[in-house]
Design an enzyme around this catalytic site. Structure first.
Site, short mmCIF file in Angstrom:
data_model
loop_
_atom_site.label_atom_id
_atom_site.label_comp_id
_atom_site.label_asym_id
_atom_site.label_seq_id
_atom_site.Cartn_x
_atom_site.Cartn_y
_atom_site.Cartn_z
N CYS A 228 29.18 42.70 20.54
CA CYS A 228 27.82 42.53 21.46
C CYS A 228 26.53 44.00 21.90
O CYS A 228 27.26 45.35 21.63
CB CYS A 228 28.65 42.54 23.16
SG CYS A 228 27.68 41.99 24.60
N CYS B 258 29.64 36.50 24.76
CA CYS B 258 30.62 36.83 25.54
C CYS B 258 31.06 35.45 25.78
O CYS B 258 30.92 34.28 26.80
CB CYS B 258 29.56 37.27 26.66
SG CYS B 258 30.26 37.46 27.92
N ASP C 23 23.59 27.95 33.83
CA ASP C 23 24.40 27.25 33.46
C ASP C 23 26.10 28.71 32.79
O ASP C 23 25.89 29.23 33.93
CB ASP C 23 23.68 26.91 32.13
CG ASP C 23 23.98 27.80 30.87
OD1 ASP C 23 24.39 29.40 31.11
OD2 ASP C 23 24.21 27.29 29.61
N CYS D 71 32.92 42.21 22.34
CA CYS D 71 32.60 42.84 22.87
C CYS D 71 32.03 44.09 21.48
O CYS D 71 30.91 44.48 21.80
CB CYS D 71 32.97 44.04 23.79
SG CYS D 71 33.53 42.70 24.84
N TYR E 202 19.97 23.35 37.31
CA TYR E 202 19.98 24.72 35.72
C TYR E 202 18.82 23.56 35.08
O TYR E 202 17.86 24.29 34.52
CB TYR E 202 21.10 24.33 35.48
CG TYR E 202 21.17 24.65 33.78
CD1 TYR E 202 20.86 25.99 33.03
CD2 TYR E 202 21.22 23.16 33.08
CE1 TYR E 202 20.05 25.70 31.58
CE2 TYR E 202 19.82 23.02 31.22
CZ TYR E 202 20.34 24.40 30.85
OH TYR E 202 19.57 24.70 29.39
N CYS F 170 27.47 46.85 30.00
CA CYS F 170 28.27 46.11 31.04
C CYS F 170 29.45 46.62 31.65
O CYS F 170 30.24 47.59 31.17
CB CYS F 170 28.99 44.91 29.39
SG CYS F 170 30.32 43.80 29.84
N GLU G 87 18.05 18.94 27.04
CA GLU G 87 18.55 19.32 28.02
C GLU G 87 19.57 18.74 29.25
O GLU G 87 20.91 18.82 29.52
CB GLU G 87 17.43 19.63 29.40
CG GLU G 87 16.59 21.74 28.66
CD GLU G 87 17.28 22.52 28.55
OE1 GLU G 87 18.19 22.40 28.60
OE2 GLU G 87 17.20 22.97 27.66
#
Length: 238
Positions: free
Chosen positions: A210, A200, A144, A207, A126, A216, A40
């Site tokens: 997706c 995305c 994030d 899209c 985060y 959405c 991280e």
DNA sequence: AATGCGGGGAA
DNA sequence: TTCCCAGCATT
């Protein structure tokens, strides 16, 4: 913000997509809080593709948090050379010493909750959520750049994910759509970030590919499949 | 709320 | 070139 009525469907479709399409990243194979923390910290403002090699080399050289704690700062910095944002290396070193000092000689004691993790140097909102959910499988939210963008597009298209004030709302949404269990939260948070990384994305929202476009708020309506149009006259014609 | 901090990849 | 990238600390 838009209603979160679709959250259950959103989660289901997202998780199914992730199980089939998620990348096989090294830090997804472990629950070791030290290893997760290393990943991280390295991933802060740094692309996955560039972290992979550093992550492997770093863990090879410093297999446990004790190895980092014992190391000279210059050696930690050396393992970080080329990655940039070197404050992260200093923070990791300080963090390792904190975690090993207050533990007993044998085991390091990592904070397990996001609130406690947040106290560690270099660990913000985060990263605290990431370690809580990815290492300890706690039911913790995380936002994030990927998650902010995805949640804004799906649930709150009028928010600007880059605006500081809107981030608060996005955190609220992230918490509101969390699954019930910590185990499911691991998958949930990984899925959210993966969707932002692969589908995305910042420049282009793919899209058509997706898995959650049906729920959405930003996706164009699915093209209607219909039979060849019958000849039709406009009302004005004639 | 703004800014500094690294370096590389993609459009 | 510009924008972006699993952000955070400092001011």
């Amino acid at each position: 913000m838009r209603s979160l009525t679709h959250a259950p469907v959103f989660r289901r479709k997202l998780h199914a997509w992730f199980r089939a399409n998620g990348r096989d990243l090294p830090w997804r194979k472990t629950r070791d809080p030290y290893a997760v923390l290393v990943s991280e910290l390295m991933l802060q403002q740094t692309q996955v593709s560039r972290v992979v090699d550093y992550y492997a080399r770093f863990l090879d050289r410093f297999p446990t948090v004790h190895d980092v704690a014992r190391a000279r700062p210059a050696h930690v910095r050396e393992a970080w050379a080329g990655l940039g944002y070197y404050a992260r290396a200093r923070n990791l070193h300080a963090l390792a010493r904190t975690v090993t000092d207050r533990g007993r000689a044998a085991g390091a004691t990592f904070p397990r909750t996001a609130a406690d993790l947040r106290e560690l140097p270099g660990v913000g909102a985060y990263t605290a959520g990431a370690v809580a959910s990815f290492a300890f499988e706690q039911r913790a939210a995380l936002v994030d750049t990927n998650v902010a963008r995805v949640l804004a597009r799906v649930f709150a298209p009028r928010l600007d994910p880059k605006r500081a004030r809107d981030q608060r709302t996005l955190w609220t949404i992230a918490e509101a759509i969390l699954p019930r269990t910590g185990r499911a939260t691991w998958t949930h948070n990984q899925s959210l970030m993966e969707l932002g990384a692969l589908i995305c994305t910042a420049r282009v929202a793919r899209c058509a590919a997706c898995p959650v476009r049906s729920v959405c708020a930003s996706a164009p309506a699915a093209p209607v499949h219909r039979a060849p149009a019958r000849p039709r006259r406009s009302p004005a014609a004639g």
